[in-house]
Scaffold this active site. Structure first.
Site, mmCIF file in Angstrom:
data_model
loop_
_atom_site.group_PDB
_atom_site.id
_atom_site.type_symbol
_atom_site.label_atom_id
_atom_site.label_comp_id
_atom_site.label_asym_id
_atom_site.label_seq_id
_atom_site.Cartn_x
_atom_site.Cartn_y
_atom_site.Cartn_z
ATOM 1 N N LYS A 196 0.860 -1.178 0.000
ATOM 2 C CA LYS A 196 0.000 0.000 0.000
ATOM 3 C C LYS A 196 0.894 1.225 0.000
ATOM 4 C CE LYS A 196 -3.661 2.431 2.410
ATOM 5 N NZ LYS A 196 -4.675 2.388 3.477
ATOM 6 N N LYS A 249 -2.057 -1.567 -3.928
ATOM 7 C CA LYS A 249 -2.929 -0.395 -3.909
ATOM 8 C C LYS A 249 -2.104 0.875 -3.993
ATOM 9 C CE LYS A 249 -6.003 1.951 -0.739
ATOM 10 N NZ LYS A 249 -6.526 1.995 0.591
ATOM 11 N N TYR A 314 -14.802 1.079 -7.469
ATOM 12 C CA TYR A 314 -16.079 1.786 -7.313
ATOM 13 C C TYR A 314 -16.948 1.623 -8.556
ATOM 14 C CZ TYR A 314 -13.420 3.613 -3.445
ATOM 15 O OH TYR A 314 -12.645 3.690 -2.313
HETATM 16 C C1 PBG Z 1 -7.549 3.640 5.216
HETATM 17 C C2 PBG Z 1 -7.839 3.422 3.769
HETATM 18 C C3 PBG Z 1 -7.611 4.354 2.752
HETATM 19 C C4 PBG Z 1 -8.142 3.804 1.578
HETATM 20 C C5 PBG Z 1 -8.645 2.553 1.904
HETATM 21 N N1 PBG Z 1 -8.430 2.317 3.270
HETATM 22 C C6 PBG Z 1 -7.060 5.724 2.805
HETATM 23 C C7 PBG Z 1 -5.706 5.965 3.340
HETATM 24 O O1 PBG Z 1 -4.900 5.066 3.532
HETATM 25 O O2 PBG Z 1 -5.433 7.122 3.606
HETATM 26 C C8 PBG Z 1 -8.158 4.516 0.261
HETATM 27 C C9 PBG Z 1 -9.130 4.020 -0.744
HETATM 28 C C10 PBG Z 1 -9.382 4.934 -1.883
HETATM 29 O O3 PBG Z 1 -8.722 5.989 -2.075
HETATM 30 O O4 PBG Z 1 -10.288 4.611 -2.661
HETATM 31 N N2 PBG Z 1 -6.763 2.801 5.888
#
Ligand code: PBG
Length: 323
Positions: A196, A249, A314
């Site tokens: 991530k 991600k 989405y």
């Molecule tokens: C939080 C989380 C985030 C997303 C999914 N879980 C945001 C972040 O890490 O700040 C982002 C998903 C998206 O942007 O569609 N843990």
């Protein structure tokens, strides 16, 4: 041989193109992220056109419609009222909280739908970080993992099929696995957000949930977009710690990471097409510059081609309807 080699023969008709196609996208590959809130009304999310924050009753309806189109799973993202946010994020393991109530309602109405939950503290934490924040502003690792275990257990008790830690703390997959097994939740899967990245593409999501960090950024736990080998290292660790599914991600800007993980592990790979990726396509279409359905489909087939088994998007419901 003087004959011209003619690759176009394999593209000459829809029938032959069907036969030679290497990658398919079906609704069964899709996971539908859903936002939810307290109350009995839905709120459209201005920065994510086409998305709403659902009340539980309508969340159940929306999930049911998606499931009827062949989508096997949803993932839940709650908006927690400001007054319930604390520096200890205790609300994240309240068995009567928004997420556990939603899980129970979803499983009661749609027993065959897989319910995935996000395990991280940011929606519950008055500091807006995925972990606990110490007095000097640093993110506490092991203390955060203890709370994440309580959160994962709370989701499992409510009936979640898969918990998805998105926090990027070290050691959380192993700790969550142990906590689940100790309470006999051996069947609950862990989908780990393995790679991530600290991405600007999450902007619209944080707006949708009021979950942006109050101070600092997430760079001491989310990964540097410049790094690929580090993703391989994270993947090896998560696999050794017992993850069932590894996630990359964002997805589109990180297709190389998906492919490298695909080649490095036999575990299933998930990819998250995040809010900013969604929004760019929506914005291009709203301006009349892009064909939304075609570009959405192409973006998803690209993520599948890179090696993802499943995609959080989405667009899931819309694309499933088109497919
Ligand atoms: C939080 C989380 C985030 C997303 C999914 N879980 C945001 C972040 O890490 O700040 C982002 C998903 C998206 O942007 O569609 N843990």
């Amino acid at each position: 041989m003087n004959l011209p080699i003619r690759p176009r023969r394999n593209r000459q008709s829809p029938a032959i193109r069907d036969l030679v196609r290497e990658t398919v996208l079906t609704p069964g590959n899709l996971i539908y992220p859903l936002f939810l809130q307290e109350g009995d009304e839905n709120t459209p999310i201005s920065a994510m056109p086409g998305c709403q924050r659902w009340c539980i009753a309508d969340l159940v309806k929306e999930a049911g419609e998606a499931h009827a189109l062949g989508i096997p799973a949803v993932v839940l993202f709650p908006r927690i009222p400001e007054e319930l946010k604390t520096s200890g994020a205790e609300e994240c393991y309240n068995d009567e909280g928004l997420v556990p109530r939603a899980i129970r309602a979803l499983k009661a109405a749609h027993p065959t739908l897989a319910v995935i939950t996000d395990v991280a503290l940011d929606p519950y934490n008055s500091d807006g970080h995925d972990g606990l924040v110490s007095a000097d502003g640093s993110i506490l690792n092991d203390e955060s993992v203890e709370v994440l275990c309580k959160q994962a257990l709370c989701h499992a008790r409510a009936g979640a099929d898969i918990v998805a830690p998105s926090d990027m703390m070290d050691g959380r997959v192993e700790s969550i696995r142990e906590a689940l097994d100790d309470e006999d939740f051996t069947q609950v899967s862990i989908m780990s957000y393995t790679a991530k990245y600290a991405s600007a593409y999450y902007g619209p999501f944080r707006g949708a949930l009021d979950s942006a960090p109050k101070a600092g950024d997430k760079k001491t736990y989310q990964m540097d977009p410049a790094n690929a080998l580090e993703a391989l290292r994270e993947a090896a660790i998560d696999e050794a710690e017992g993850a069932d599914i590894l996630m990359v991600k964002p997805a589109g800007p990180y297709l190389d990471i998906i492919t490298r993980l695909r080649d490095a592990t036999a575990l299933p790979i998930a990819a998250y097409q995040v809010s900013g990726e969604y929004l760019m396509i929506k914005a291009g279409a709203a301006a009349g510059w892009l064909d939304e359905d075609k570009v959405a489909l192409e973006s998803l087939i690209g993520i599948r081609r890179a090696g993802a088994n499943m995609i959080l998007t989405y667009f899931a419901k819309k694309v499933a309807a088109v497919l």
